[in-house]
Design a protein around this motif. Structure first.
Motif, PDB file in Angstrom:
ATOM      1  N   ILE A   5      46.639   1.521  41.374  1.00  0.00           N
ATOM      2  CA  ILE A   5      47.968   2.157  41.317  1.00  0.00           C
ATOM      3  C   ILE A   5      48.406   2.571  42.717  1.00  0.00           C
ATOM      4  CG2 ILE A   5      49.195   4.234  40.521  1.00  0.00           C
ATOM      5  CD1 ILE A   5      47.866   3.964  37.844  1.00  0.00           C
ATOM      6  N   LYS A   6      47.480   3.171  43.437  1.00  0.00           N
ATOM      7  CA  LYS A   6      47.808   3.667  44.777  1.00  0.00           C
ATOM      8  C   LYS A   6      48.254   2.526  45.704  1.00  0.00           C
ATOM      9  CE  LYS A   6      46.108   7.308  47.837  1.00  0.00           C
ATOM     10  NZ  LYS A   6      47.087   6.985  48.815  1.00  0.00           N
ATOM     11  N   GLU A  10      51.921   1.907  47.427  1.00  0.00           N
ATOM     12  CA  GLU A  10      52.109   1.747  48.882  1.00  0.00           C
ATOM     13  C   GLU A  10      52.904   0.484  49.209  1.00  0.00           C
ATOM     14  OE1 GLU A  10      48.121   2.031  50.400  1.00  0.00           O
ATOM     15  OE2 GLU A  10      48.124   4.224  50.229  1.00  0.00           O
ATOM     16  N   THR A  11      52.625  -0.581  48.484  1.00  0.00           N
ATOM     17  CA  THR A  11      53.354  -1.836  48.703  1.00  0.00           C
ATOM     18  C   THR A  11      54.848  -1.634  48.426  1.00  0.00           C
ATOM     19  OG1 THR A  11      51.407  -2.943  47.840  1.00  0.00           O
ATOM     20  CG2 THR A  11      53.366  -4.301  48.136  1.00  0.00           C
ATOM     21  N   ILE A  12      55.131  -0.948  47.326  1.00  0.00           N
ATOM     22  CA  ILE A  12      56.550  -0.735  46.966  1.00  0.00           C
ATOM     23  C   ILE A  12      57.247   0.138  48.009  1.00  0.00           C
ATOM     24  CG2 ILE A  12      58.085   0.365  45.275  1.00  0.00           C
ATOM     25  CD1 ILE A  12      56.080  -0.619  43.092  1.00  0.00           C
ATOM     26  N   VAL A  13      56.551   1.189  48.446  1.00  0.00           N
ATOM     27  CA  VAL A  13      57.145   2.064  49.467  1.00  0.00           C
ATOM     28  C   VAL A  13      57.465   1.244  50.717  1.00  0.00           C
ATOM     29  CG1 VAL A  13      56.723   4.039  50.996  1.00  0.00           C
ATOM     30  CG2 VAL A  13      56.077   4.186  48.584  1.00  0.00           C
ATOM     31  N   VAL A  89      53.459  -0.902  38.646  1.00  0.00           N
ATOM     32  CA  VAL A  89      52.443   0.060  39.053  1.00  0.00           C
ATOM     33  C   VAL A  89      51.485   0.401  37.904  1.00  0.00           C
ATOM     34  CG1 VAL A  89      52.131   2.467  39.774  1.00  0.00           C
ATOM     35  CG2 VAL A  89      53.836   1.051  40.910  1.00  0.00           C
ATOM     36  N   LEU A  90      52.020   0.586  36.704  1.00  0.00           N
ATOM     37  CA  LEU A  90      51.204   1.154  35.618  1.00  0.00           C
ATOM     38  C   LEU A  90      50.574   0.123  34.678  1.00  0.00           C
ATOM     39  CD1 LEU A  90      53.273   4.301  34.584  1.00  0.00           C
ATOM     40  CD2 LEU A  90      51.281   4.186  36.075  1.00  0.00           C
ATOM     41  N   ILE A  99      46.922   8.093  33.225  1.00  0.00           N
ATOM     42  CA  ILE A  99      47.099   9.520  32.913  1.00  0.00           C
ATOM     43  C   ILE A  99      47.190  10.343  34.194  1.00  0.00           C
ATOM     44  CG2 ILE A  99      45.952  11.549  31.879  1.00  0.00           C
ATOM     45  CD1 ILE A  99      44.715   9.457  29.847  1.00  0.00           C
ATOM     46  N   ASN A 100      46.388   9.956  35.192  1.00  0.00           N
ATOM     47  CA  ASN A 100      46.289  10.802  36.385  1.00  0.00           C
ATOM     48  C   ASN A 100      47.346  10.541  37.458  1.00  0.00           C
ATOM     49  OD1 ASN A 100      44.101  12.224  35.391  1.00  0.00           O
ATOM     50  ND2 ASN A 100      42.673  10.625  36.037  1.00  0.00           N
ATOM     51  N   THR A 101      48.107   9.470  37.322  1.00  0.00           N
ATOM     52  CA  THR A 101      49.075   9.189  38.389  1.00  0.00           C
ATOM     53  C   THR A 101      50.275  10.141  38.311  1.00  0.00           C
ATOM     54  OG1 THR A 101      50.507   7.555  39.380  1.00  0.00           O
ATOM     55  CG2 THR A 101      50.263   7.428  37.024  1.00  0.00           C
TER      56      THR A 101
END
Lengths: 142, 414
Positions: A5-6, A10-13, A89-90, A99-101
């Protein structure tokens, strides 16, 4: 090994960093919204419908090898474009990771307002529903 | 205060705009173009000052104290009741009930009138273009009493089918509740005809005036309606203040709505006797500051002149209709011959939400969605509309900005 997810955030940002004005950014989202085939038509049922005051969202989840695959759609293009980002992302992630994002990338790319409850575009309920699916699956796996 | 006196005869929009501080702010780096007046209007400085002054120098509870502040606050609040009476030409000031807003007023009537006057298989008649707040309270009482909600249909232009209305009026009809002006379509309904026809059969009529009160002269005596309801915040006043006008005889005949302080005459644990009108319907401490500021909003409208406001808004609406008509793919929802300054439309297949988001980026505030009239949107088989609603402080230049904005929207979504 699929991206985390992280990493995906980052790629999208980074992709969004190419646009310095709102118009370019929204044109990009509109393109995303237009181009992505997001959900099998047969899942666009009332059962999978999240009725926002402004736009409607359909969300469908299935499980494959302990990971959740989300597909979704909306009748509004901007909403659909943002759904595209959220799914990228999800989807294909583990319940715990979902759950944690905190989806902070949405804030970083300057689209936080679309995930505001006051927008009533169905996105807030959609994210909540995605996390609920993840929670339900996790409980089932225990 | 004196600054607005000069606007009296001809409405000078540039001068008027200076009375509204919010109109000089920027949104997303662009000058604000506020076209969401049907949802809530902006407030002139005099209204803002009145709220401030009340809390700074006059604050006290009303109808209770013998002390000076309470007396002053009571007088200031009660003066507003008289202002409202004069504004709508009611007979008596105790026919003016202060509420939280239009929705609260309708709930009051539906609940109190419905209690003793609506029974099993009776009917309540509303129209297809009602706001949810003039649907749901009636649905609730109908459900409770096993009564039926009947709906006057509309044509494709968004006008009531009056033949159908006359047919729907029956012995079973206990009350008719219709909007004066549609918040989604801008249609001005023939309320005179509706009231006269209902009265011929002895049926009382409630008119939802939320979109009409600030746009046209409302004379409840001339209309002869039984109830007329509206909100202060759509008439340049504060939120949380509304009015229920009711004929004295009817208000006396129906039971109180809520219990509490101010609405009682005597209380014992065995029996409470109720206060007289208007206090019978005003339980608890009201929005005193809001009420007083509402009075100042009425003063402001009176200084401009409601006829001048109507004339200006009609001219602006006609200009907007002509200009918007040049936008490719525009489809107007609501084409009534008699219409107010509310324009609902769609742009080809562009979703209203998408259009609204892009317009907002350009500083243009319009309303998108179903406008709390879902059954009406279902009638037109659309998810919602883009709605631009104008006030006397809007300009033709702002209309041009909207038209340019819509061209940009089309370009982005094509």
């Amino acid at each position: 090994m699929a991206a985390s997810i992280k990493e995906l955030e980052e790629t999208i940002v980074e992709e969004f960093s190419y646009y310095d004005d709102w118009m370019g950014k929204y044109e990009f989202i509109i393109e995303l919204g237009k181009s992505l085939p997001l959900i099998n038509e047969k899942y666009k049922t009332d059962k999978n419908l999240i009725r926002g005051c402004q736009s409607r969202v359909w969300l469908y989840a299935q499980i494959e090898g302990g990971k959740i695959i989300f597909t979704a759609d909306s009748d509004a293009i901007i909403t659909k474009g943002i759904i595209g980002l959220l799914i990228r992302v999800l989807s294909h992630q583990t319940p715990d990771d979902i759950i944690n994002t905190d989806l902070s990338f949405i804030d970083q790319i300057g689209l936080k307002e679309h995930l505001s409850p006051t927008r009533s575009n169905g996105l807030v309920s959609m994210v909540k529903q995605m996390k609920l699916y993840a929670l339900a699956l996790k409980t089932k796996m225990l | 205060m004196t600054a607005v006196a000069q606007h009296k005869t001809i409405l000078d929009v540039e001068k008027v705009r200076k009375d509204f501080p919010i109109l000089s702010r920027k949104v997303n780096g662009k000058p604000l173009v506020y076209f969401d007046n049907a949802a809530s209007s902006q407030k002139p400085q005099s209204v803002i000052d009145a709220t401030n002054k009340y809390y700074s120098f006059e604050n006290a509870n009303i109808h209770r104290g013998v002390h000076t502040l309470s007396q002053e606050a009571t007088s200031a609040y009660e003066v507003v009741r008289e202002k409202v009476r004069a504004f709508i030409n009611a007979d008596k000031s105790h026919e003016i009930i202060f509420t939280k807003g239009t929705t609260d007023s309708i709930n009051l009537v539906a609940s109190s009138f419905g209690k003793n006057n609506i029974g099993e298989s009776d009917e309540v008649l509303i129209s297809a273009m009602e706001h949810h707040s003039n649907i749901v309270p009636w649905q609730m009482i109908c459900e409770e009493k096993k009564a039926k909600l009947k709906v006057i249909p509309i044509n494709d232009d968004g006008e009531l089918l009056m033949d159908e209305f006359h047919k729907l009026l029956s012995k079973k009809t206990k009350i008719v509740a219709v909007t004066h002006i549609s918040n989604s379509l801008g249609t001005i309904n023939p309320v005179n005809e509706i009231i006269a026809a209902a009265h011929e059969k002895g049926i009382p009529v409630l008119i939802d005036g939320a979109q009409a009160i600030h746009h046209t002269t409302v004379d409840v005596k001339e209309l002869d309606c039984d109830f007329y309801v509206f909100s202060a915040h759509k008439m340049y006043g504060p939120t949380g203040v509304g009015v229920l006008y009711g004929k004295e005889e009817l208000l006396n005949a129906i039971p109180p709505y809520q219990g509490g302080g101010d609405m009682i005459k005597t209380v014992t644990f065995e029996k409470t006797t109720y206060n007289e009108l208007p206090h019978k319907f005003e339980a608890g401490t009201p929005n005193i500051a809001g009420g007083i500021a509402f009075g100042v909003a009425i003063d402001y409208i009176n200084l401009l002149g409601i006829e001048n406001i109507a004339a200006y808004e009609n001219e602006l609406t006609n200009y907007a209709l002509t200009q918007l008509n040049t936008v490719p793919g525009i489809q107007f929802i609501g084409k009534a011959k008699e219409r107010a300054s509310v324009i609902s439309f769609l742009l080809d297949n562009i979703h209203p939400y998408d259009a609204g988001v892009i317009l907002d980026k350009m500083g243009i505030a319009v309303r998108t969605g179903h406008h709390c009239t879902q059954p009406l949107m279902d009638r037109f088989r659309i998810p919602g509309t883009v709605r631009a609603s104008f006030s006397f402080y809007n300009t033709k230049e702002e209309v041009d900005l909207l038209v340019n904005g819509l061209h940009k929207v089309i370009e982005m979504f094509k």
